[in-house]
Scaffold this motif. Structure first.
Motif, short mmCIF file in Angstrom:
data_model
loop_
_atom_site.label_atom_id
_atom_site.label_comp_id
_atom_site.label_asym_id
_atom_site.label_seq_id
_atom_site.Cartn_x
_atom_site.Cartn_y
_atom_site.Cartn_z
N UNK A 165 10.75 9.51 -4.12
CA UNK A 165 9.90 9.62 -5.08
C UNK A 165 10.35 10.56 -6.08
N UNK A 166 11.43 11.31 -5.70
CA UNK A 166 12.00 11.88 -6.76
C UNK A 166 13.35 11.39 -7.16
N UNK A 167 14.32 10.97 -6.33
CA UNK A 167 15.64 10.55 -6.39
C UNK A 167 15.61 9.22 -6.98
N UNK A 217 0.74 -1.30 0.01
CA UNK A 217 -0.01 0.14 -0.15
C UNK A 217 0.71 1.17 0.04
N UNK A 218 1.93 1.27 0.83
CA UNK A 218 2.91 2.38 0.81
C UNK A 218 3.61 2.59 -0.46
N UNK A 219 4.00 1.45 -0.87
CA UNK A 219 4.79 1.43 -2.09
C UNK A 219 3.98 2.04 -3.08
N UNK A 220 2.69 1.56 -3.41
CA UNK A 220 1.55 1.69 -4.44
C UNK A 220 1.25 3.31 -4.36
N UNK A 221 0.97 3.63 -3.09
CA UNK A 221 0.84 5.19 -2.99
C UNK A 221 1.97 6.11 -3.49
N UNK A 278 13.05 2.72 -1.49
CA UNK A 278 11.79 3.35 -1.37
C UNK A 278 11.56 3.59 0.07
N UNK A 279 11.60 4.75 0.63
CA UNK A 279 11.29 5.23 1.92
C UNK A 279 12.51 4.52 3.09
N UNK A 280 13.71 4.55 2.56
CA UNK A 280 14.72 4.05 3.53
C UNK A 280 14.71 4.89 4.52
#
Ligand code: NDP
Length: 354
Positions: free
Chosen positions: A277-279, A13-17, A255-257
């Motif tokens: 989400x940018x890098x 869910x967080x990855x998809x969002x 993703x979100x490390x």
């Protein structure tokens, strides 16, 4: 598409969002989603992995397609898995289309897709440093992970003149005070991509390098950090250690490390902090370019794809600056969130209220 024993619906869910806003930032016409399984490919034979991929695709083929959802690789899903998945898709659908990306170069894959997330992350970091009047040249870099994103982040950072001193996996990290050069990277690629070995073997091979079992690399002094392994791998304490050691820039390949408090600490300390989400949007950007090539039935040369990737990363950087700059500091988290959101919101409004 992620294959990892830690996969849960909440992780997807967080990855998809995040993927929705990341894809928006690329400027390409793509929505976003994430999929996966709690299947653990580690220690499985090629044939076991193949059977799993074929079983998964036997159901999944009904839900994906070149104009619906288009899976690409993530943790535990690399070239081998995408190939098996695509083979089964084609067998069932009898169509050769861009329904998956990260395909092999002999069947519709794009040059630079393998390298794209790592290369893009480094291009984004170089953009942040250039905007602040600096560059990666001569900088000591700490990289975590030793999978697809980490390896190609290290490769491009070395190419741009930086000194990469660490890599890691889930068992610990290696520190090489001499720096990991292009030749040593050939060893790592073979170790991780062919032999599917452990990063500790690097320290067995290069005598000056040391392996630290069960630890993450953030205590190693550096000017630039690239977390490229997984979510929540950089805590508030790790952020404080990096800040204390004088880190200038952090670019998230994974993703979100960085945990939320750690991200706040970087921003409050005016560290150049490029959020995932940018890098790390370079990977999905080249997936988009792979779809375009498939639709055109063309294969673009390596230089063309790399130039497009560079330009997309530079555009994303510009959008972050536009929406995140205030009082001489660019808050890239704010910039990326606003820029990513505006395009999605405008499109939804244009579609009409339901
Ligand atoms: P890989 O499977 O190729 O590599 C993952 C790396 O992270 C391995 O070194 C792995 O070590 C390590 N790792 C995994 N879980 C943990 C953990 N719990 N603690 C410490 N280390 C861990 O995956 P990718 O390189 O493709 O993906 C890495 C990150 O980048 C993920 O967050 C992914 O979502 C993100 N990403 C990937 C993209 C791509 O194009 N591939 C695109 C955008 C983002 P070990 O082998 O021991 O498990």
């Amino acid at each position: 598409m992620r294959f990892d024993p830690d996969v849960t619906l909440s992780v997807l869910k967080f990855l998809g969002f995040e993927q929705v806003f990341k894809n928006s930032l690329t400027g390409l016409p793509m929505g976003g989603a994430k999929g996966g399984a709690n299947f653990n490919p580690k220690g499985k034979s090629d044939r076991e992995v193949m059977r799993f991929c074929q079983s998964l695709m036997t159901e999944l083929h009904r839900h994906i397609g070149e104009d619906t959802d288009v899976p690409a690789g993530d943790i535990g899903v690399g070239g081998r898995e995408i190939s098996y998945l695509f083979g089964q898709y084609k067998r069932l659908e009898n169509r050769f289309v861009g329904s998956l990306t990260g395909k092999g170069l002999t069947f519709g894959g794009s040059l630079v897709r393998t390298e794209a997330t790592g290369y893009g992350c480094v291009y984004f970091c170089e953009n942040m440093l250039n905007h602040a009047g600096d560059s990666l040249q001569g900088k000591t870099c700490v990289v975590s992970g030793s999978g697809n994103v980490a390896i190609y982040t290290a490769e491009n950072a070395i190419e741009l003149g930086a000194k990469v001193v660490t890599l890691s996996d889930s068992s610990g990290f290696v520190h090489d005070p001499d720096g990991i050069d292009a030749e040593k990277l050939v060893f790592i690629k073979s170790l991780k991509e062919v032999d599917r070995g452990r990063i500790s073997e690097y320290a067995d091979h290069f005598s000056r390098a040391k392996f630290y079992a069960g630890q993450r690399p953030w205590s190693v002094s550096c000017e630039v950090a690239f977390p490229c392994a997984t979510q929540n791998e950089l805590s508030l304490d790790d952020a404080k250690t990096l800040i204390g050691n004088g880190v200038l820039a952090v670019a998230e390949g994974a993703n979100m490390p960085t945990e939320l408090a750690g991200a706040h600490a970087f921003v409050n300390s005016k560290v150049l902090f490029g959020p995932a989400k940018a890098a790390n949007a370079g990977g999905v950007a080249v997936s988009g370019l792979e779809q375009s090539q498939n639709a055109l039935r063309l294969s673009w040369p390596r230089e063309d794809v790399d130039t497009k990737l560079k330009s997309i990363m530079s555009d994303i950087h510009q959008k972050c600056v536009k929406h995140g700059q205030a009082n001489g500091y660019v808050n890239y988290v704010r910039g990326a969130n606003i820029a990513g959101f505006i395009k999605v919101a405008d499109a939804m409004l244009a579609y009409g209220v339901v």
